[in-house]
Design a protein around this motif. Structure first.
Motif: not given
Length: 698
Positions: A489, A491-492, A509, A511, A514, A584
């Motif tokens: 995943s 995150s940013d 980024e 997690p 992850s 994303s």
């Protein structure tokens, strides 16, 4: 004869007249000195003891040398004076009774008395003192004994001379007169120094005088002493020295003459320079007692003194402190500083003020809360230096497990979970999976120090959403953290442009837990320029995302070149091998959207028309301004002199070629200065109208 002698004679005559005036009536016999009664004479000279008398014409005169009569004579008779045979060459009597000495010698120094007697008149007498001197010559000072030594009973200086009679002697020490006292005694022809000491060293002077000469003689006296208490000094001055140092040990003492030094270290050390012992690259076996003997070579006095040299060797390195767990229950504090001469003394003052040991020292205490976070210092004492180290025991600190993912050579996903907690002593790590105390099977591997759990599998779905727990513990406490792995995943996701918009940087980024092995970078829009930014292959807009680049799981940013006039959309797809995660968010760059194609074409066509309109408007404004300016100008024609004189306010203006259409201006007859008969035609008799300006538009 001196002034004093003349005064004495006048005084004697005055006394004689005075006596005759007051006593003449009784005819008393009186004799008085005509010169001073004390007479100094130089040996070999003539001298007279002059007298005068009154009261009788022919008294009997008798001169006595002391108590011995040497001359007897009756004044004014023809009889010769009665003088002993051995004195006739020296003694003569004058007609008035005065006694004269011819070539007087030293033996005639004495008191002389003259007696005058006359029958019926009694006796009169007066006394003279005659001192005969020789000039003082060749005075020599000598010492007894030859050498003055401090502490002796006495030391005598005496003088001798070839000839001379000393009337007075004076002694001086460094030009200061010496009087007899408890330290000095002035005797005839000598000076005695009682109990001489070093302060009596200096210049001694004797001054010998008499009425006819004065002589000064000097002698230098040195009072020998020493050696005094020896002074031993090691330079550089230090309480001890390290192996390899270089030092000098000096031995000296006050004394006259300067004492000589001899060194002993077990045996005598030869050939030392002026009492200085040079030690180069000194070693520990050269430490010990050094003895210096100082000798006064003249007095043979000697003294000894010793100095102890300490040569140490510093322990190697620095003190090392540590704390260890004993059975995960107790704490063992240790301190070590090895080597050196002597050995370093180690102690833990904060733990025990009575225990210490050299070189290596340990103390064991049961773990307790008061030891948690307490700074414990080990004091290391050595003559070379005092040093210390410190250690603090802490329970495990809160920590965050870290998750790293990679792909092994056999194509498996390898996930490493690491748990490290800062603790002292070092924390012991244990692992559990769900309800199991330790993960089992070939899928799981634990590192040697137990800080890492490694999970290996082909399929990420086999181990995600599992709970893995690590526990860090030491005697002071423990910390536990659970980790739940999750699929790939993002995150940013961010996009950054350079200043001209030709380069963008994509950053993202994931997690912390992850599992990601790679990333697909996808684009929606026109193709990107190549790396040289030469051109794009397609300026059309793509309606779907397609992968343009791939990065491994450890990368978190990438750069692209693009055309700033076009619009692009980007996103990132996380992957765990073949398993894809959620894309994303989309990042867009380029011009904005919302206008239709005909609107864009109208805007594009309107821009050149607007520019043309602005140019034409500017030209119109310019020509209007130029026309108004030329309108003020007038053309000049020939006029009569009378008219020329009348029209004085017109300024001569030459029209511009552009305003006259390129035609030449009419001639100015006024400038030709011709007479009327010389002109080809008559001058006009009218005033020409105002000139008209003609403008030509180009």
């Amino acid at each position: 004869m001196t002034l004093l002698g003349e005064f004495a004679k006048l005084f004697a005559v005055f006394l004689a007249i005075f006596s005759f005036s007051f006593q003449g009536a009784s005819c008393q016999l009186v004799v008085t000195p005509a010169d001073p009664s004390l007479v100094n004479a130089l040996a070999g000279s003539n001298v007279t003891l002059a007298v005068s008398f009154s009261g009788a014409d022919d008294p009997t005169v008798t001169w006595l040398m002391g108590d011995l009569p040497v001359v007897t004579w009756i004044i004014a008779t023809g009889l010769p004076p009665d003088i002993p045979e051995n004195r006739r060459k020296v003694l003569n009597i004058e007609k008035n009774g005065s006694l004269t000495f011819v070539n007087v010698t030293l033996e005639y120094t004495s008191n002389y008395t003259i007696e005058l007697t006359k029958s019926g008149l009694g006796k009169s007498r007066t006394t003279f003192t005659l001192e005969v001197f020789e000039r003082i010559q060749n005075v020599i000072l000598s010492a007894q004994p030859d050498v003055a030594i401090e502490g002796a009973e006495r030391f005598t200086l005496q003088y001798s001379m070839l000839q001379g009679v000393v009337q007075q002697q004076m002694w001086f020490f460094n030009d200061i007169e010496i009087k007899s006292n408890s330290r000095y005694t002035v005797e005839e022809r000598s000076l005695v120094i009682l109990g001489p000491n070093r302060l009596d060293s200096g210049s001694y002077t004797v001054l010998l005088t008499n009425p006819f000469s004065s002589v000064t003689t000097r002698i230098n006296v040195t009072v020998l002493y020493g050696p005094e208490k020896p002074v031993l000094e090691a330079l550089p001055a230090q309480p001890f020295y390290l192996s390899g140092d270089t030092l000098n040990v000096s031995c000296r003492a006050e004394g006259v003459p300067l004492p000589t030094a001899k060194w002993l270290f077990g045996t005598q050390i030869p050939d030392q320079f002026k009492g200085v012992l040079n030690l180069t690259n000194v070693q520990s076996n050269q430490a010990g007692n050094y003895t210096c003997t100082l000798v006064n070579e003249q007095t043979k006095e000697e003294l000894q003194r010793s100095i102890i040299l300490k040569v140490y060797e510093r322990p190697s390195g620095i003190p090392m402190c540590s704390v260890q767990a004993v059975n995960n229950v107790s704490l063992q504090y240790s301190c070590m500083w090895s080597g050196g001469t002597p050995k370093a003394v180690l102690s833990f003052p904060t733990l025990s003020d009575t225990s210490s040991r050299v070189e290596n020292f340990s103390l064991i205490f049961n773990a307790s809360d008061n030891l948690n976070g307490k700074n414990v210092a080990c004091m290391a004492d050595h003559p070379v230096e005092q040093n210390q180290c410190s250690i603090t025991a802490n329970n495990p600190m809160m920590f965050r497990p870290t998750v790293r993912t990679k792909v092994s050579s056999d194509g498996k996903i390898v996930v490493t979970i690491e748990c490290v907690s800062k603790a002292s002593p070092e924390a012991v790590v244990s692992w559990s999976q769900g309800n199991e105390t330790s993960p089992a099977g070939t899928t799981y591997q634990i590192s040697i120090n137990a800080t890492q759990l490694q999970i290996r599998d082909y399929n990420v779905s086999n181990f995600i959403f599992q709970n893995y727990t690590c526990t860090c513990s030491n005697p002071l406490g423990s910390q536990r953290r659970a980790v739940q792995l999750q699929g790939p995943s993002i995150s940013d996701f961010s996009l950054f442009r350079n200043h001209n918009g030709t380069i963008i940087t994509l950053t993202w980024e994931v997690p912390p837990t992850s599992v990601v092995t790679g990333f697909d970078i996808q684009l929606k829009g026109p193709d990107l320029p190549d790396k040289h930014r030469n051109s794009t292959q397609n300026r059309g807009s793509a309606n779907t995302f397609h992968t343009i680049h791939q990065e491994p799981g450890s990368i978190r940013s990438v750069d692209f070149f693009l055309d700033p006039s076009l619009t692009y959309r980007f996103r990132v797809i996380p992957k765990a091998l073949m398993t894809e995660g959620e894309p994303s968010e989309v990042q867009r760059t380029g011009p904005g959207e919302g206008l239709s194609g005909p609107a864009i074409a109208g805007i594009a066509a309107g821009i050149p028309c607007s520019l043309l309109f602005l140019v034409l408007l500017g030209c119109a404004i310019y020509f209007c301004f130029y026309w108004k300016k030329n309108k003020r100008r007038q053309t000049r024609y020939p006029v009569s002199r009378a008219v020329e004189k009348a029209i004085t306010t017109h300024k001569e203006v030459t029209p511009h070629n552009l305003l006259t259409g390129g035609l030449k201006s009419p001639p100015d007859y006024n400038k030709l200065n011709l007479n009327p008969s010389e002109r080809s035609m008559a001058l006009p008799t009218f005033v020409p109208p105002a000139p008209v300006r003609v403008a030509t538009t180009v």
